[in-house]
Design an enzyme around this catalytic site. Structure first.
Site, short mmCIF file in Angstrom:
data_model
loop_
_atom_site.label_atom_id
_atom_site.label_comp_id
_atom_site.label_asym_id
_atom_site.label_seq_id
_atom_site.Cartn_x
_atom_site.Cartn_y
_atom_site.Cartn_z
N ARG A 169 88.84 65.42 130.33
CA ARG A 169 88.46 65.16 128.95
C ARG A 169 89.17 66.10 127.99
NH1 ARG A 169 83.71 61.82 129.22
NH2 ARG A 169 83.53 61.34 131.44
N HIS A 217 79.00 57.55 136.81
CA HIS A 217 78.68 58.88 137.35
C HIS A 217 77.23 58.89 137.87
CE1 HIS A 217 77.96 63.22 137.41
NE2 HIS A 217 79.21 63.47 137.03
N ASP A 237 87.99 58.97 134.08
CA ASP A 237 88.34 60.39 134.02
C ASP A 237 88.74 61.01 135.35
OD1 ASP A 237 85.80 60.45 135.17
OD2 ASP A 237 85.04 62.05 133.88
N LYS A 256 87.52 62.62 143.64
CA LYS A 256 87.31 63.58 142.57
C LYS A 256 87.32 65.00 143.15
CE LYS A 256 83.41 64.92 139.55
NZ LYS A 256 82.06 64.51 139.10
#
Length: 540
Positions: A80, A219, A323, A385
């Protein structure tokens, strides 16, 4: 035209990242709509291989360009920060997570005063600016100096913190003030509500707008409305092994990926589906995750409908991305933190942790979908991630700009990165980026390249990553990558993007040269050895 502006356009012209036939507007400056998903894997939407119903994103892809080699920064805070500023995360001050301040400028983990956000730059150029959703680029317990309204946004609704109970999120904020969730609250819908409201407000003025909509879906925790979960009842009863193969076949059929890149083997930490003893619970986890992606798409559709109703859809540049890759984290019963609820809004206890005896979805549960399903989300790539192998850093990117993206729909196979989004917005808006002035808070020059070529030819460049000691460098066909604390690996990404054949031993000179290049970049942007950073964070 100012020297700064001419310099920027010259950079964009000679080093454009590659929408190819997309050309900058010559008349009216476009509105810009930037939409971000959270922890969503490369294959989780229909137009990237998924079985999940995402008709609005699929329609967007049908009207624009899908990037096949677009990269994030492996984790929410760094991604971000990079997205908003056009810098590498350490340059923006967020080399790690905002609630874990570190020992050096790259790890203050709060937006650097030397960074500028897209909103700040476009607002100074006459744009209306608004944001709905997750901020997560400043510590919650700090002053408001790096909150959205102080960083260029006229209007803001969302969450300052990084993870959310979808029924009762922490740090829910309107403008600069804390607010409470209303009746029948579900965070994805609330973000959609305010994005639509801001579009209505923007339509009252002739000035162009920039709207950043940063959803928290999908998420964890696994929270979804019952009617959305019912749509996927039984859909995943055949498990993750078949899902990975089915998604990969769809990716090949649509031309998203070449056949020379085989799918990776199932992660060795994941059992074969036939050996799973809690299949009903496992399937339910993915049903809820799919429902969250579905509801995300529904709200994106609401935003598109409002854009059309205001008559601004034909003059709006839209970009959608995620993201980081799918998240393999398994929520444990002993987890604590601001994002872990003490109870439901009506006082019932919440069952925290991935327990097979508790079906996820309602507000009194708090679970994640886990490594095996994340492995499917990231089809056909490795890892997740946190890591900088392709599964952690590969993101869908869909770009639509009516009248300027030509020969749509199509794929663009040019490597691009989150650092390119700011440069794209500045270029499309014809907005000057602040020039360095030599002062302590002078703006750091942009690292990214515009996706809107202003002419000329594209030059090859290097892209870099570091997160928690995991590190990578992509240059042309080659990728050097290491999983902390392991050795460097080397892959020919053109031939082997699924990273199955480590060529480091056969190419020691290339490894040395690329490792030295990565080291020079790390020194320039403020990367420190991860063991040193983590030790000092622990000491605090």
């Amino acid at each position: 035209m100012s020297t700064t502006r001419r310099s920027f356009l010259r950079t964009a012209a000679t080093a454009a990242a590659g929408l190819g036939q997309l050309t900058a507007a010559q008349g009216e400056r476009p509105n810009i709509l930037l939409i971000l998903a959270d922890d969503m894997g490369f294959s989780d939407i229909g137009c990237y291989g998924s079985e999940i119903a995402t008709p609005n994103l699929d329609r967007l892809a049908g009207q624009g360009v899908r990037f096949t080699q677009f990269y994030n920064c492996a984790r929410c805070c760094p991604s971000r920060a990079s997205l908003l500023t056009g810098l590498y995360p350490h340059q923006a001050g967020i080399g790690h997570m905002v609630d874990q301040a570190g020992p050096a400028p790259g790890y203050v983990n709060d937006l650097s005063p030397r960074s500028r956000t897209i909103a700040q730059v476009l607002k100074a150029s006459g744009y209306q600016t608004g944001m709905a959703g997750k901020w997560h680029v400043t510590p919650v317990n700090q002053s408001r100096q790096n909150w959205p309204l102080q960083r260029g946004f006229d209007r803001y609704y969302g969450m300052i913190h990084g993870a959310a109970d979808y029924y009762n999120p922490p740090t829910l904020t309107l403008g600069n003030e804390t607010v409470a969730p209303g009746p029948n609250f579900y965070f994805t819908d609330a973000i959609g509500d305010y994005a639509v409201r801001f579009l209505d407000e923007f339509a009252q003025k002739p000035d162009p707008f920039f709207l950043y909509t940063a959803f928290t879906a999908p998420h964890w925790p696994l929270h979804a409305r019952p009617e959305d979960i019912r749509k996927y009842s039984g859909r995943y009863n055949k498990g993750w092994d078949e899902l990975r193969l089915t998604r990969h076949e769809k990716q090949l059929q649509m031309g998203l990926l070449p056949k020379r890149w085989p799918i990776t083997a199932r992660d060795e930490q994941s059992p074969a589906w036939r050996d799973v003893t809690d299949a009903a619970w496992q399937a339910r986890r993915m049903e809820v995750y799919a429902a969250m992606v579905d509801r995300l798409d529904v709200n994106i559709g609401r935003i598109f409908d409002k854009l059309s109703a205001t008559g601004r859809d034909r003059s709006t540049l839209v970009m959608f991305m995620s993201d980081n890759g799918g998240c393999a984290e398994e929520i444990q019963p002993n987890w604590t933190g601001r994002h872990i609820p003490k109870g439901t809004r009506d006082g019932r206890p919440v069952s925290i942790g991935n327990r097979a005896t508790v079906m996820p979805g309602p507000d009194d549960t708090y679970q994640s979908y886990g490594l095996p399903w994340a492995n499917a989300s990231n089809t056909p790539f490795r890892l997740y991630k946190h890591w900088v192998h392709e599964g952690g850093i590969s993101s869908p990117l869909i770009v639509r700009w009516p009248g300027h993206v030509t020969t749509a729909p199509r794929f663009d196979h040019t490597p691009a990165h989150f650092i390119d989004v700011m440069a794209t917005c500045v270029d499309a808006a014809r907005a000057p980026y602040p020039a360095p002035n030599g002062g302590a808070d002078s703006a750091i020059p942009l690292e990214g390249r515009s996706l809107v070529p202003a002419g000329g030819t594209r030059a090859e460049r290097s892209l870099y990553w570091e997160h928690e000691g995991n590190r990578a460098l992509r240059r042309g066909a080659w990728k050097l990558v290491g999983k902390h604390p392991g050795d460097w690996e080397l892959y020919n990404i053109d031939e082997d993007r699924t990273e199955l054949h480590n060529l480091a031993a056969a190419n020691p000179q290339r490894v040395r040269e690329m490792a030295a290049d990565w080291g020079r970049w790390a020194q320039r942007v403020g990367v420190l050895p991860w063991d040193e950073v983590s030790k000092q964070q622990t000491a605090r």
